[in-house]
Design an enzyme around this catalytic site. Structure first.
Site, PDB file in Angstrom:
ATOM      1  N   ASP A   1      -4.626  -4.181   6.351  1.00  0.00           N
ATOM      2  CA  ASP A   1      -5.077  -5.045   5.261  1.00  0.00           C
ATOM      3  C   ASP A   1      -3.978  -6.042   4.897  1.00  0.00           C
ATOM      4  OD1 ASP A   1      -6.653  -6.112   3.291  1.00  0.00           O
ATOM      5  OD2 ASP A   1      -6.111  -4.612   1.794  1.00  0.00           O
TER       6      ASP A   1
ATOM      7  N   HIS B   1      -3.132  -1.039  -3.182  1.00  0.00           N
ATOM      8  CA  HIS B   1      -4.344  -0.242  -3.011  1.00  0.00           C
ATOM      9  C   HIS B   1      -4.366   0.895  -4.025  1.00  0.00           C
ATOM     10  CE1 HIS B   1      -4.559  -1.639   1.455  1.00  0.00           C
ATOM     11  NE2 HIS B   1      -5.048  -2.536   0.619  1.00  0.00           N
TER      12      HIS B   1
ATOM     13  N   SER C   1       0.859  -1.184   0.000  1.00  0.00           N
ATOM     14  CA  SER C   1       0.000   0.000   0.000  1.00  0.00           C
ATOM     15  C   SER C   1       0.897   1.237   0.000  1.00  0.00           C
ATOM     16  CB  SER C   1      -0.934  -0.021   1.206  1.00  0.00           C
ATOM     17  OG  SER C   1      -1.845   1.051   1.142  1.00  0.00           O
TER      18      SER C   1
END
Length: 345
Positions: free
Chosen positions: A132, A40, A13
């Site tokens: 995540d 992401h 990310s």
């Protein structure tokens, strides 16, 4: 039982582009595993990550497409606004619900790899914020896979690596430049493990939710293939435009023959035939007690000009120059010598 770990899933990310470049730079050009990269991205964004990773290392990076074969030695990058999943030996793009506010989500890809590849999967967590990927990495380890995490001290954003280490226990914690070398060595080493239990019902349910009912053609293989070019297939996901809607055509009524019943008019609008217009005018004359000589204009029989005719005694004036109706004015009396012509006749 010996086997090779031939499916590598990498999640990143914030600050992950630099970590990804350092990781793929250490891989060899004969890397014997398929690589799936999830980062992401905003739903409406365009990404140049495949081009960046292709220039950064010896492996070719492409944007993943639906039903494409899972190819060894190729980096498959998840596209924006789609989960990247595995169905047998093929890739699958899904528009399932967002997870942790993201689509693509790292957890969805890791769970799919855990279900499809089991102990053959390797999960890698790189720099990023929040958590995540931690639950998905735990699913990979639960199914006998291997977990690798970037050293939080080396990551620009240590949130995701720290969350992953809090969820799973692994000895493979390295800086990004070292992590690629270790990964290249691990995939070339045959591993042995005890038989793994089938996926739990909770894991299967979460994977099914992420798939959102999308399926891949039955011709998909059951293992990663070589460097074969994927055959062209039509996308079964939501990225393909829907078929055009049929036009709504108005069915014209035919004049009934003698002895047949006339169907009742259902639609409210302009009468389609001259005879119907005459009948409507006569009914209007009787209802409002209007002289027949003035009924053509003043009684509202010019229905084809304007549906919301103001009524008897008022005539709409059309502004020919600007194409919009002007102010209404009083109707002029029709001279008796002017021959009356029915509208539309």
């Amino acid at each position: 039982m010996a086997f090779e770990r031939d499916v590598v899933v990498i999640g990143a990310s914030a600050g992950g582009v630099e970590a990804l470049c350092q990781t793929v730079r250490s891989l060899s050009d004969e890397f014997p595993a398929a690589v799936l990269v999830v980062m992401h991205l905003s739903p409406g964004a365009t990404t140049a990550l495949p081009q960046i990773l292709t220039r950064a290392g010896p492996l070719r990076a492409v944007q993943a497409t639906h039903a494409a074969p899972l190819t060894r030695g190729v980096i498959h990058v998840a596209p924006p606004d789609h989960h990247l999943l595995i169905d047998g030996g093929a890739l699958m793009l899904s528009h399932g619900p967002t997870e942790n506010g993201h689509r693509p989500a790292i957890n969805a890809t890791f769970r799919s790899a855990a279900v499809a590849a089991g102990p053959r999967a390797i999960g890698v967590i790189l720099s990023g914020a929040l958590h995540d990927g931690a639950a998905g990495l735990g699913a990979v380890v639960e199914r006998g896979g291997l977990a690798m995490v970037q050293d939080p001290a080396d990551a620009l954003y240590p949130g995701m690596p720290e969350s992953a280490l809090a969820c799973v226990s692994t000895e493979h914690v390295y800086p990004a430049d070292v992590l690629g070398k270790v990964l290249d060595h691990v995939v070339r080493t045959a591993a042995s493990t005890r038989p793994v239990e089938p996926p739990s019902p909770a894991l299967l349910l979460e994977d099914r939710i992420a798939r959102d009912g999308v399926r891949v053609s039955p011709a998909a293989t059951s293992a990663p293939t070589g460097n074969a070019r994927p055959p062209p297939k039509r996308c079964a996901g939501s990225c393909c435009p829907s078929p055009p809607r049929p036009r709504h055509t108005r069915e014209r009524r035919r004049r009934p023959t003698a002895g047949t019943a006339v169907p009742a008019r259902v639609a409210v609008g302009v009468p389609e035939h001259t005879e119907d217009r005459h009948r409507a005018g006569r009914e209007h004359d009787r209802a409002h007690d209007i002289a027949p000589a003035a009924s053509a204009r003043a009684a509202g029989r010019c229905l084809h000009r304007r549906r919301d005719f103001p009524g008897p005694g008022v005539q709409p004036v059309l502004d020919r120059g600007r194409g919009r109706p002007g102010r209404a004015r009083a109707a002029r009396p029709i001279p008796p010598r002017v021959r009356r012509v029915a509208c539309g006749a």
